[in-house]
Design an enzyme around this catalytic site. Sequence first.
Site, PDB file in Angstrom:
ATOM      1  CD1 TRP A 224      -3.006   1.422   0.912  1.00  0.00           C
ATOM      2  CD2 TRP A 224      -1.389   2.435   2.086  1.00  0.00           C
ATOM      3  NE1 TRP A 224      -3.454   2.678   1.253  1.00  0.00           N
ATOM      4  CE2 TRP A 224      -2.483   3.322   1.974  1.00  0.00           C
ATOM      5  CE3 TRP A 224      -0.258   2.852   2.782  1.00  0.00           C
ATOM      6  CZ2 TRP A 224      -2.482   4.598   2.534  1.00  0.00           C
ATOM      7  CZ3 TRP A 224      -0.241   4.132   3.342  1.00  0.00           C
ATOM      8  CH2 TRP A 224      -1.341   4.985   3.216  1.00  0.00           C
ATOM      9  CG  HIS A 225       3.446   2.303   3.250  1.00  0.00           C
ATOM     10  ND1 HIS A 225       2.767   1.310   3.917  1.00  0.00           N
ATOM     11  CD2 HIS A 225       3.493   3.363   4.091  1.00  0.00           C
ATOM     12  CE1 HIS A 225       2.427   1.760   5.120  1.00  0.00           C
ATOM     13  NE2 HIS A 225       2.842   2.994   5.241  1.00  0.00           N
ATOM     14  N   GLY A 226       3.713   1.815  -1.435  1.00  0.00           N
ATOM     15  CA  GLY A 226       4.326   2.212  -2.692  1.00  0.00           C
ATOM     16  C   GLY A 226       4.726   1.042  -3.562  1.00  0.00           C
TER      17      GLY A 226
ATOM     18  CG  PHE B 244       3.158   6.561   0.911  1.00  0.00           C
ATOM     19  CD1 PHE B 244       4.071   6.044   0.013  1.00  0.00           C
ATOM     20  CD2 PHE B 244       3.630   6.990   2.145  1.00  0.00           C
ATOM     21  CE1 PHE B 244       5.420   5.933   0.339  1.00  0.00           C
ATOM     22  CE2 PHE B 244       4.961   6.865   2.483  1.00  0.00           C
ATOM     23  CZ  PHE B 244       5.852   6.348   1.578  1.00  0.00           C
TER      24      PHE B 244
END
Length: 473
Positions: free
Chosen positions: A323-325, A473
């Site tokens: 999800w963060h990248g 993000f």
Amino acid sequence: MLFNSLEFAIFLPIAFLLYWFVFNRKVRWQNLFVVVASYIFYGWWDWRFLFLIAFTSFCSWGSGLLIHKYRETPTAKLCHVLNIVLNLAILGVFKYYNFFVSSFSKLFSLGHADGLLLHIILPVGISFYTFQALSYSIDVYRQKLKPTRDIIQFFAFVSFFPQLVAGPIERATNLLPQFEKPRKFDYSQAVDGMRQILWGLFKKIAVADTCAVYVDQVFGNFQAQNGTTLIIAAILFAIQIYGDFSGYSDIAIGTAKLFGIRLMRNFRNPYFSRDIAEFWRRWHISLTTWFRDYVYIPLGGSRVSKGKIIRNTFIIFLLSGFWHGANWTFIAWGAYHAILFLPLILMGKNRKYLNEVAEGKALPSLKETGQMLLTFMLATAGWIIFRSDSIAQAWQYFGQIPHLGTPYTEGLLTITLLTAGMFVVEWVQRQREHGLDLQMLKSHILKFSIYYIIIFILFLVQKGAESFIYFQF
């Protein structure tokens, strides 16, 4: 528009005055103003992003109505699934498409994939508002929430500007009902909001941005640094990312209070945690609980065998990292934390620390101090992976740490004093909502002296409006 910018300093009071003195007669007018103000705030980066958030909002609003209309029929499930697929597809194209194309190209030796890459800008905060919109349709499908027919109300829920681009990721069950009823100005709540905004600005500008100068210099040329300097830089990045992200959350929550809205708390002093499980109950709470409620529990949660609990834990941490990248470092970071969880799960101690550390005491015990230091060290090691551009770079960074030497010290004294001040205040205030919740102080002179000292420090260290880390993000 950045919270720490001159534009926002002008925008906020204008929005506040219009909200309470012009559009305050009907709740629908207030909601319409929230949508307009939020779209101005968000469109300040790039007006083209507005079409995407509007489309996401409309699809989720419409799916909620269809799910409710055809509830307990296959059509409801179809609408539910289609909305999830559509939202994740949009997120996937903008955030992950190039990552998958490049990864598959390298994996199968397909040569250069430049011709297949999309040259598009990642919309600010797309992961945040996508998950917020998804929470609504999922809760409607689960019949935990009745859908709203008021499209303005729903658009206000998705786009509410204080938490739009970096959270907290609000649940429809908490935030949407607040847009359904009239809101009256609460002076004490607004004053507390201003205090929380000031504390958030201190954490962002005085602590995070000051740490960033040292961190960027070291990480930008870490091959030439000795191990002592690398350790210091890693510790300062752990402090930077906390000050930056929790500072944003404090500003967002405080700003929402000015408009009569209560947002969920997103951080509860995570670096005072006694094990990694407690750390994750206190760090980015809105995302952690989102994955818990919408992924972990549907998979069986902790009500299944140990093997499946371990599987579920790895799934949510890998998803959280992703999800963060779109980078293997984020996936590795998620896997790292899942591995740290394993001993706690196997020993049944992952929910051991649910109370506040040193509750009712001024100082922690030696055991608690050791536990907090160990947890901080483990989290800091993970931040090295998170901060690195590639897994190879992270491995190289770790490999140079044993080569100790004389550290790079420029700016360290200022950083140490500001950081120590932040942690001392948060330790004393650890059972309160934020660092400047000073209800226990009876002296107005002392209160305002604290406020003016913080404002003076902010003017002293301000170097310009630096972006927030989690905007990417």
